[in-house]
Design an enzyme around this catalytic site. Structure first.
Site, PDB file in Angstrom:
ATOM      1  N   ASN A  84       0.832  -1.195   0.000  1.00  0.00           N
ATOM      2  CA  ASN A  84       0.000   0.000   0.000  1.00  0.00           C
ATOM      3  C   ASN A  84       0.875   1.257   0.000  1.00  0.00           C
ATOM      4  OD1 ASN A  84      -2.376   1.611   0.254  1.00  0.00           O
ATOM      5  ND2 ASN A  84      -3.354  -0.063   1.368  1.00  0.00           N
ATOM      6  N   HIS A 114      24.269   2.265  10.828  1.00  0.00           N
ATOM      7  CA  HIS A 114      25.404   3.176  10.986  1.00  0.00           C
ATOM      8  C   HIS A 114      26.203   2.804  12.229  1.00  0.00           C
ATOM      9  CE1 HIS A 114      23.747   5.713   7.836  1.00  0.00           C
ATOM     10  NE2 HIS A 114      22.567   5.481   8.384  1.00  0.00           N
ATOM     11  N   ALA A 159       0.494  -3.780  13.392  1.00  0.00           N
ATOM     12  CA  ALA A 159       0.698  -2.374  13.050  1.00  0.00           C
ATOM     13  C   ALA A 159       1.587  -1.680  14.068  1.00  0.00           C
ATOM     14  CB  ALA A 159      -0.653  -1.669  12.956  1.00  0.00           C
ATOM     15  N   LYS A 179       7.775  -8.520  19.237  1.00  0.00           N
ATOM     16  CA  LYS A 179       7.928  -9.818  19.890  1.00  0.00           C
ATOM     17  C   LYS A 179       6.772 -10.725  19.496  1.00  0.00           C
ATOM     18  CE  LYS A 179      10.372  -7.967  23.801  1.00  0.00           C
ATOM     19  NZ  LYS A 179      10.402  -7.639  25.188  1.00  0.00           N
TER      20      LYS A 179
END
Length: 186
Positions: A84, A114, A159, A179
């Site tokens: 989406n 990084h 989500a 988790k």
């Protein structure tokens, strides 16, 4: 060894100042811009350009606009792939999606990392680790998947999750950090 070879090998490499990598990213950004500017109803042109941007497309693909990636050639998608709005893939390393992967809006797959050391980081050094997403995976809205993660087959990622560690197959996983909260029956 070139900076690109270092990047693809998962070593520290110069991401900010290497002219060859900068040129490749700029070319990909131009293609993504072209893709995002195609009229939404022009499905054939959208799919054709996606197949030019993405390194390997094994079947049906639909990515809603806008879509952004860094190189494109490090991305592979299986059959029946749907993403989406606002998909971002920083594909400094390989990003592989299996068959029947569905991605909700505002998700990111980030292979780049990084150094913790500020001196190295300030020199523009980074590393990249691959991301693998298995078959039959649903990724909920606003999910971030970080370098080196594998999400197994038949998983659901809730989500808003930030996936920092690999998730085993047949798992429902949520949260920050993400988790496993339940096993999904086969």
């Amino acid at each position: 060894m070139t900076e690109k070879e270092k990047m693809l090998a998962g070593m520290l490499y110069d991401a900010n100042y290497d002219s060859a990598l900068i040129a490749e990213r700029l070319e990909c950004k131009e293609l993504c811009r072209d893709y995002n500017d195609i009229r939404p109803k022009n499905i054939e042109a959208r799919e054709a350009l996606l197949r030019k941007i993405i390194g390997e497309v094994k079947g049906n693909i639909l990515i809603e606009q806008p879509f952004y990636c860094d190189y494109g050639y490090n991305i592979s998608v299986g059959d029946n792939f749907y993403a989406n709005f606002n998909l971002v893939i920083l594909d400094e390393a390989k990003v592989s999606f299996g068959d029947n992967v569905f991605i909700a809006p505002n998700c990111g797959f980030y292979t780049a990392g990084h150094p913790l050391d500020a001196t190295s980081r300030n020199r523009g050094l980074e590393y990249a680790l691959p991301i693998t997403v298995g078959n039959n995976v649903w990724i909920g809205a606003g999910v971030s998947v970080l370098p080196g993660v594998t999400i197994g087959d038949n998983c659901v990622i809730g989500a808003g999750s930030v996936v920092v560690k690999s998730i085993p197959p047949f798992s429902m996983a949520v949260g920050n950090p993400c988790k496993v909260v339940k096993t999904i029956p086969d």
